[in-house]
Design an enzyme around this catalytic site. Structure first.
Site, mmCIF file in Angstrom:
data_model
loop_
_atom_site.group_PDB
_atom_site.id
_atom_site.type_symbol
_atom_site.label_atom_id
_atom_site.label_comp_id
_atom_site.label_asym_id
_atom_site.label_seq_id
_atom_site.Cartn_x
_atom_site.Cartn_y
_atom_site.Cartn_z
ATOM 1 N N HIS A 52 0.837 -1.205 0.000
ATOM 2 C CA HIS A 52 0.000 0.000 0.000
ATOM 3 C C HIS A 52 0.874 1.257 0.000
ATOM 4 O O HIS A 52 1.206 1.803 1.054
ATOM 5 C CB HIS A 52 -0.906 -0.039 1.244
ATOM 6 C CG HIS A 52 -1.998 0.976 1.242
ATOM 7 N ND1 HIS A 52 -3.244 0.732 1.801
ATOM 8 C CD2 HIS A 52 -2.063 2.245 0.779
ATOM 9 C CE1 HIS A 52 -4.006 1.806 1.676
ATOM 10 N NE2 HIS A 52 -3.306 2.740 1.061
ATOM 11 N N HIS A 54 1.375 5.123 -1.943
ATOM 12 C CA HIS A 54 0.890 6.154 -2.872
ATOM 13 C C HIS A 54 2.100 6.833 -3.505
ATOM 14 O O HIS A 54 2.898 7.449 -2.800
ATOM 15 C CB HIS A 54 0.034 7.184 -2.132
ATOM 16 C CG HIS A 54 -1.232 6.609 -1.555
ATOM 17 N ND1 HIS A 54 -2.390 6.464 -2.291
ATOM 18 C CD2 HIS A 54 -1.510 6.119 -0.332
ATOM 19 C CE1 HIS A 54 -3.329 5.915 -1.528
ATOM 20 N NE2 HIS A 54 -2.827 5.689 -0.330
ATOM 21 N N ASP A 146 -8.813 2.845 -3.047
ATOM 22 C CA ASP A 146 -8.301 3.425 -1.802
ATOM 23 C C ASP A 146 -8.248 4.943 -1.826
ATOM 24 O O ASP A 146 -7.869 5.557 -2.818
ATOM 25 C CB ASP A 146 -6.911 2.896 -1.466
ATOM 26 C CG ASP A 146 -6.422 3.491 -0.162
ATOM 27 O OD1 ASP A 146 -7.068 3.236 0.865
ATOM 28 O OD2 ASP A 146 -5.453 4.263 -0.182
ATOM 29 N N HIS A 173 -10.856 0.060 1.096
ATOM 30 C CA HIS A 173 -10.702 1.134 2.077
ATOM 31 C C HIS A 173 -12.048 1.197 2.798
ATOM 32 O O HIS A 173 -13.025 1.721 2.255
ATOM 33 C CB HIS A 173 -10.373 2.442 1.337
ATOM 34 C CG HIS A 173 -10.456 3.679 2.155
ATOM 35 N ND1 HIS A 173 -9.352 4.442 2.465
ATOM 36 C CD2 HIS A 173 -11.511 4.302 2.729
ATOM 37 C CE1 HIS A 173 -9.735 5.489 3.203
ATOM 38 N NE2 HIS A 173 -11.047 5.425 3.365
ATOM 39 N N HIS A 226 -5.486 -0.879 5.776
ATOM 40 C CA HIS A 226 -5.307 -0.111 7.027
ATOM 41 C C HIS A 226 -6.399 -0.293 8.099
ATOM 42 O O HIS A 226 -7.116 0.644 8.435
ATOM 43 C CB HIS A 226 -5.097 1.375 6.739
ATOM 44 C CG HIS A 226 -5.991 1.975 5.673
ATOM 45 N ND1 HIS A 226 -7.360 1.885 5.697
ATOM 46 C CD2 HIS A 226 -5.678 2.676 4.563
ATOM 47 C CE1 HIS A 226 -7.845 2.525 4.642
ATOM 48 N NE2 HIS A 226 -6.842 3.002 3.936
ATOM 49 N N ASN A 272 -6.209 9.049 7.330
ATOM 50 C CA ASN A 272 -7.473 8.349 7.130
ATOM 51 C C ASN A 272 -7.214 6.865 6.872
ATOM 52 O O ASN A 272 -6.534 6.541 5.911
ATOM 53 C CB ASN A 272 -8.213 8.956 5.933
ATOM 54 C CG ASN A 272 -9.637 8.453 5.858
ATOM 55 O OD1 ASN A 272 -10.171 7.954 6.843
ATOM 56 N ND2 ASN A 272 -10.248 8.556 4.698
ATOM 57 N N ASP A 299 0.848 2.550 3.798
ATOM 58 C CA ASP A 299 -0.030 3.653 3.388
ATOM 59 C C ASP A 299 0.787 4.945 3.235
ATOM 60 O O ASP A 299 0.317 6.039 3.589
ATOM 61 C CB ASP A 299 -1.204 3.848 4.348
ATOM 62 C CG ASP A 299 -2.326 4.691 3.732
ATOM 63 O OD1 ASP A 299 -2.218 5.074 2.544
ATOM 64 O OD2 ASP A 299 -3.312 4.980 4.452
HETATM 65 O O1 DOR Z 1 -4.559 9.042 4.898
HETATM 66 C C1 DOR Z 1 -4.811 8.643 3.771
HETATM 67 N N1 DOR Z 1 -4.186 9.141 2.701
HETATM 68 N N2 DOR Z 1 -5.734 7.698 3.621
HETATM 69 C C2 DOR Z 1 -6.171 7.322 2.416
HETATM 70 O O2 DOR Z 1 -7.026 6.486 2.332
HETATM 71 C C3 DOR Z 1 -5.647 7.968 1.197
HETATM 72 C C4 DOR Z 1 -4.317 8.528 1.422
HETATM 73 C C5 DOR Z 1 -3.893 9.481 0.360
HETATM 74 O O3 DOR Z 1 -4.024 9.172 -0.831
HETATM 75 O O4 DOR Z 1 -3.347 10.553 0.691
HETATM 76 ZN ZN ZN Z 2 -7.076 4.206 2.405
#
Ligand code: DOR
Ligand code: ZN
Length: 420
Positions: A52, A54, A146, A173, A226, A272, A299
């Site tokens: 996970h 980004h 997500d 999610h 998460h 989140n 995450d």
């Molecule tokens: O805290 C988070 N950031 N939770 C998520 O589900 C998405 C993520 C984001 O893309 O920044």
């Molecule tokens: Zn998420």
């Protein structure tokens, strides 16, 4: 290709031994002209695998790119990451997932496995081209909206049915959107005291309960992103006891931090799902140790300064995690190396089907990381390889330094520094 002798490494905490690397593979004995790496006092783990991450490319290259995120991953001991689909444009077509996959190959620092969106534009209205993404060069197996929950139960059922044909996974999610409208932090005593709208635990637990029933009905694989509450751990425990094909992850921050930190109103703690209570943290730790929660996933959510250094209500949720994940997990679990290797490498590699990762042994690809467990360091975000700085640990002293990372026998990090 350089051969290596990694001398005196403690593999998963066992007695020191030598590891031999030839042509990118772990072999039984030394090759000629092997370069010697002194690994005395270091622990060798299979390269970490993050389910996970980004990476923000395409669309928010000011926050992270595939290359800078790959650098951050290698610095954190990772050899593979799964890139989340909430980019701009969204990774909901074969074209976008192939672009991310190709950028990962070009960077060449970790294996970047794209995750595809479940619904077009993450809008939750219409299934994306799951089949086209699965048969693309990126060979997508995991699909996730997500950032958003696939809230429509009919759509969730269809997605589970669709991916069953190729043993794909829907990674959810879990956030019932009607229960979290306007939410700013965990709903509980602290949110009441601060007067902030709460994100109740039941908004997560209700979706997980629904989705394990749907996955059971369809006979498909569900992965829960998460997990953050004690109640979620109980729902998962029961589902697993019934034989439902469900796996789950917990983040390093949910294993360590609590909602009390929101009282600072420092948006670095806004994430989140939100940070929960000490009792939740305790249940998540037990769930991870027992295996009710299968893996740790970062995450890693890089954000540009203007999206984070603003009022709490306007700040984007998320924290960077790749470069601090192992130190945080080490501080939580202690030196339980076999457990750490399973939850951060073997199990995520198995779930994602990344067969070249997750295990060390003769004949296997030499994708591994060397950790100095005795080194303690204050986290210095200015030295991060990530393009973003939104870490809650700046200045915190954590155990464990990543000394070296090898991807298929090529060092991506040596002496704690990037090799290219
Ligand atoms: O805290 C988070 N950031 N939770 C998520 O589900 C998405 C993520 C984001 O893309 O920044
Ligand atoms: Zn998420």
């Amino acid at each position: 290709m350089t051969s290596y002798v990694i001398k005196g490494a403690s593999v998963l905490g066992a007695a020191p031994t030598d590891l031999f690397v030839r042509d990118g593979i772990l072999v039984d004995g030394p090759g000629s002209n092997a370069e010697v790496i002194d690994a005395g006092g270091l622990v060798a783990l299979p390269g970490l695998v993050d389910l996970h991450t980004h990476l923000r490319e395409p669309g928010r290259e000011d926050a992270e790119t595939v290359e800078t995120g790959s650098r951050a991953a290698a610095a954190g001991g990772y050899t593979a990451v799964c890139a989340m689909a909430n980019t701009s444009p969204v990774a909901d077509t074969a074209g976008v997932v192939e672009q991310v996959w190709r950028l990962g190959r070009e960077a060449g620092l970790v294996d970047v496995q794209p995750i595809g969106a479940v619904t077009v534009g993450l809008a939750g209205k219409q299934l994306a081209e799951l089949g086209a993404m699965a048969t693309s060069a990126a060979k997508v197996r995991i699909f996730s909206d997500d950032g958003n929950c696939v809230a429509d139960p009919r759509l969730m059922r269809r997605a589970l049915e669709y991916v069953k044909a190729f043993d794909g996974i829907i990674a959810q999610h879990a956030e019932e959107p009607r229960l979290t409208e306007g939410a700013q932090m965990h709903e509980g005593q602290v949110s009441t005291r601060l007067g902030l709208t709460g994100w109740p635990a039941v908004a997560e637990e209700a979706i997980i309960a629904r989705d394990v029933l749907l996955a059971e009905h369809v006979g498909s694989r569900l992965h829960v992103c998460h997990v953050s509450t004690a109640g979620s751990v109980e729902v998962l425990r029961q589902a697993k006891a019934r034989g439902v094909r469900v796996t789950a992850e917990v983040t390093p921050h949910h294993l360590l931090l609590t909602d009390e930190l929101a009282a600072s109103y420092d948006p670095v703690f806004k994430v989140n799902p939100p940070l929960r209570t000490a009792a939740d943290v305790e249940a998540l730790r037990s769930g991870l140790i027992e295996g009710v929660i299968d893996i740790v996933a970062t995450d890693h959510a890089p954000h540009a300064v203007e999206d984070k250094e603003c009022e709490w209500a306007y700040a984007r949720p998320g924290m960077v995690g790749l470069e601090t994940a192992l130190p945080v997990v080490l501080s939580v679990l202690g030196e339980q190396w076999e457990l750490i290797a399973d939850r951060m490498s073997t199990a995520p590699a198995r779930i994602a089907g990344l067969t070249g990762h997750g295990r060390l042994g003769a004949g296997r690809p030499a994708s591994l990381t060397l950790v100095d467990p005795s080194a303690r360091h204050a986290v210095d975000s200015s030295s991060f390889a990530s393009r973003s700085r939104n870490t809650p640990y700046a200045g915190t002293v954590l155990p464990g330094r990543i000394v070296a990372t090898f991807l298929r026998g090529q060092p991506t990090v040596l002496d704690g520094k990037a090799t290219k």
